[in-house]
Design an enzyme around this catalytic site. Structure first.
Site, PDB file in Angstrom:
ATOM      1  N   THR A 376       0.867  -1.168   0.000  1.00 15.45           N
ATOM      2  CA  THR A 376       0.000   0.000   0.000  1.00 15.45           C
ATOM      3  C   THR A 376       0.910   1.225   0.000  1.00 15.45           C
ATOM      4  O   THR A 376       2.125   1.106   0.153  1.00 15.45           O
ATOM      5  CB  THR A 376      -0.969  -0.012   1.200  1.00 15.45           C
ATOM      6  OG1 THR A 376      -1.713  -1.220   1.174  1.00 15.45           O
ATOM      7  CG2 THR A 376      -1.941   1.149   1.181  1.00 15.45           C
ATOM      8  N   ASN A 396      -3.170  -4.086  -2.359  1.00 16.07           N
ATOM      9  CA  ASN A 396      -3.188  -5.056  -1.258  1.00 16.07           C
ATOM     10  C   ASN A 396      -1.794  -5.607  -0.990  1.00 16.07           C
ATOM     11  O   ASN A 396      -0.928  -4.845  -0.564  1.00 16.07           O
ATOM     12  CB  ASN A 396      -4.210  -6.163  -1.495  1.00 16.07           C
ATOM     13  CG  ASN A 396      -4.586  -6.865  -0.174  1.00 16.07           C
ATOM     14  OD1 ASN A 396      -4.412  -6.303   0.897  1.00 16.07           O
ATOM     15  ND2 ASN A 396      -5.095  -8.073  -0.257  1.00 16.07           N
ATOM     16  N   ASP A 418      -9.518  -9.165   1.012  1.00 17.27           N
ATOM     17  CA  ASP A 418      -9.994  -8.348   2.127  1.00 17.27           C
ATOM     18  C   ASP A 418     -11.444  -8.641   2.494  1.00 17.27           C
ATOM     19  O   ASP A 418     -11.936  -8.148   3.511  1.00 17.27           O
ATOM     20  CB  ASP A 418      -9.840  -6.864   1.801  1.00 17.27           C
ATOM     21  CG  ASP A 418      -8.446  -6.337   2.120  1.00 17.27           C
ATOM     22  OD1 ASP A 418      -7.632  -7.118   2.638  1.00 17.27           O
ATOM     23  OD2 ASP A 418      -8.171  -5.156   1.842  1.00 17.27           O
ATOM     24  N   SER A 448      -8.732  -1.110   5.878  1.00 15.65           N
ATOM     25  CA  SER A 448      -8.117  -0.435   7.027  1.00 15.65           C
ATOM     26  C   SER A 448      -7.475   0.887   6.636  1.00 15.65           C
ATOM     27  O   SER A 448      -6.969   1.607   7.504  1.00 15.65           O
ATOM     28  CB  SER A 448      -7.058  -1.344   7.665  1.00 15.65           C
ATOM     29  OG  SER A 448      -7.637  -2.486   8.241  1.00 15.65           O
ATOM     30  N   GLY A 467       0.279  -0.352   5.578  1.00 13.41           N
ATOM     31  CA  GLY A 467       0.558  -1.277   6.667  1.00 13.41           C
ATOM     32  C   GLY A 467      -0.528  -2.286   6.947  1.00 13.41           C
ATOM     33  O   GLY A 467      -0.554  -2.881   8.030  1.00 13.41           O
ATOM     34  N   GLY A 468      -1.461  -2.506   6.005  1.00 12.33           N
ATOM     35  CA  GLY A 468      -2.465  -3.540   6.212  1.00 12.33           C
ATOM     36  C   GLY A 468      -3.302  -3.287   7.453  1.00 12.33           C
ATOM     37  O   GLY A 468      -3.742  -2.166   7.719  1.00 12.33           O
TER      38      GLY A 468
END
Length: 588
Positions: A376, A396, A418, A448, A467-468
């Protein structure tokens, strides 16, 4: 890395958090001076330069955001690109307009809730993470066209010129990209291998990366706009590749894709106005819940162990609600009024035991069904008029699905991962979900990504990070640091820690906790796991109205750059004075 709030001296200098029921309007330009120049921070120096180039040509922050987004698609293919999506948080200064351009990917028409399950009903990670079957319909191209058309001052072709140049002429591969190519090599499709592994050898640091197919795609896009991406030669090549190699896209998927303009979530923490994205980003709801929980606890206390304990317990509870309730609001009735009510968040705060960690398994779920990365990218911009953009973009996982349709030059996302492939089944980031986030045609997957802005008595901060699942916790810690007086160069260096309900573990960066804090948290019952590496790549721009200064800082964990030009751009007229934007509606 420095430890956030170590010693908590800030508690002596600033009031505890307090939330207003109704936030006041943001300061208007008549109440505050204009910025003394413009500033850009992004995950790659060449992308930052692209934004500055457009601002110097008379573009505004929205023009620059398009240029930076497109340049990142070229120079940082691990994190974002034309085959992905994102959220662009926009503030237009002359009329105090705040909105989010939702360019999140959507599930194809033929998608089904069980498409990633085996015969025994168990998720098959390979299906939702690798290859075109893992890809949602991209939203970034539609978002860039919309931002340029509605808010920008310059033509799309001019905004994409830096990206086209970088793709056609090439640029030196950095060590981070070279390492990522090796790490993900086994996932690359033949078209991707031809670009990143020419002659059978992965590109190394210092090698020149030329992306001729991507340059051609960008040229067609620059001339023809949206129709030249979702249709025409690019759309035909993309669709043919996807269908030939196992995907389920249809032409109607490309034709039907629409961005959505949404009202952000806005709340007040003391004198600070916090603007965060709404669903399908989970970040905005989590932010307001955490701030209300901490306000109830009069955070931060003088004891650093207790301060971290309270923060971890707040994270645990909001990530529980994320799993139980949140999804695309066009498909799921999310009880926002309840989740953001003071009665509810006060109850969450009161459930925190100051003497022990609450095992996640002990938290009663509010939803019955719950019982059954560094990838990301991010950019932050402020222009000389005070317009600003905070945008988090993604495909992603690193290089998305690893799939590149022949002749297109860009990776397709694997954002379908996701979704909840099955209730309580973890995705690649370990996040779980329930029926609120199950797969359905045209549905946007929960995210997120949390681009945000904070406006206080003396200035404005524009920030975000990749950072997921850890994006929310990273931006929370950074926002609190800004509110409590940290300088931007110190905010990006702060040690990070994270809890997401499941797994029931506190993950922390090396050096984020002192040994005494580690011992204290373990004594309270927290399970701790030191991360093998530092994570995140925060980009922050700060306009200090009182000092009449601008700062642009890029995370030292990455290779990005923050740069400031202390002079007004040639075009000093209020930019982007297009039509007013209706909330939460689709747009071409």
């Amino acid at each position: 890395m420095n430890n956030p709030f170590r010693g908590l001296l800030v508690a002596l200098l600033f009031p505890v958090l307090a939330l207003a029921a109704e936030p006041p309007a943001a300061s208007s330009t008549s109440e505050a001076k204009r910025p003394p120049g413009y500033a850009v921070a992004s995950a790659h120096p060449l992308a930052t330069d692209a934004g500055l180039e457009i601002l110097a040509q008379g573009g505004n922050a929205f023009d620059a955001a398009v240029a930076v987004s497109a340049a990142l698609a070229v120079v940082e293919p691990t994190g974002s690109g034309l085959g992905g999506g994102g959220f662009w948080m926009i503030h237009r200064e002359f009329d105090d307009l705040d909105l989010v351009v939702d360019g999140r990917e959507v599930a194809p028409i033929s998608a089904t809730g069980d498409m990633y399950l085996d015969r025994d009903g168990e998720p098959v990670a390979e299906l939702s993470r690798n290859g075109p079957l893992a890809s949602g319909i991209p939203g970034e191209p539609a978002a860039l066209v919309h931002i340029a058309r509605v808010f920008g001052e310059l033509p799309l072709a001019q905004l994409l010129a830096p990206a086209i140049r970088l793709a056609q002429d090439g640029f030196p591969v950095d060590e981070k990209l070279a390492g990522a190519i090796v790490d993900h090599l086994a996932r690359f499709s033949p078209a991707a291998l031809a670009v990143f592994v020419p002659d059978g050898s992965p590109l190394k640091a210092g090698d020149r990366l030329v992306q001729s197919d991507l340059a051609q795609t960008l040229r067609r896009f620059a001339q023809g706009g949206r129709d030249a991406f979702y249709g025409g030669e690019t759309g035909a090549r993309m669709l043919a590749g996807v269908r030939r190699d196992g995907g389920i896209w249809q032409q109607k998927d490309l034709e039907d894709y629409r961005i959505v303009e949404r009202k952000p979530i806005v709340f007040l923490a003391g004198p600070y106005r916090v603007t965060v994205p709404p669903l399908p980003s989970a970040g905005g709801i989590a932010f307001q819940q955490v701030f209300q929980i901490l306000g109830r606890k009069h955070w931060p206390p003088n004891d650093p162990v207790l301060a971290r304990h309270q923060m971890i317990e707040a994270m645990r509870r909001v990530y529980r609600d994320r799993a139980a309730w949140l999804g695309d609001p066009a498909f799921v009735e999310v009880p926002l009024e309840k989740l953001l009510s003071r009665d509810y968040t006060d109850a969450l705060a009161d459930s925190i035991d100051l003497a022990r960690a609450t095992p996640s398994i002990e938290l009663e779920s509010p939803n019955e069904t719950l019982r059954e990365g560094d990838t990301t990218s991010h950019l932050s911009i402020i222009d000389a008029e005070g317009n600003r953009v905070s945008a988090t973009l993604s495909i992603n996982l690193g290089f998305g699905s690893g799939y590149m349709a022949p002749g297109t030059g860009y990776f397709l996302n694997n954002e379908m991962d996701d979704f909840s492939a099955k209730p309580l089944a973890p995705n690649a980031y370990g996040l779980i979900g329930t029926k609120a986030n199950v797969i359905a045609p045209h549905k946007r997957m929960l995210s997120s990504m949390t681009p945000l802005m904070i406006e206080g008595p003396d200035g404005v901060a524009v920030l975000g990070t990749p950072g997921g699942s850890r994006i929310i916790s990273m931006t929370l810690l950074a926002s609190l640091a800004y509110i409590y007086g940290y300088a931007p160069q110190d905010i990006v260096k702060l040690g990070r820690y994270h809890h997401q309900f499941v797994p029931d573990t506190v993950v922390y960066e090396p050096g984020a906790f002192s040994q005494a804090e580690i011992d204290g948290l373990r004594k309270l019952g927290h399970q701790l796991s030191e991360s093998a590496r530092y994570y995140g790549n925060m980009q922050i721009v700060v306009w200090d109205r009182k000092a009449r200064t601008l700062s642009a800082v890029s995370d030292p964990r990455g290779i990005g750059a923050g740069r400031v030009v202390m002079q007004a751009p040639p075009n000093t007229q209020a930019g982007g004075q297009g039509r007013m934007i209706a909330a939460d509606r689709q747009a071409n």
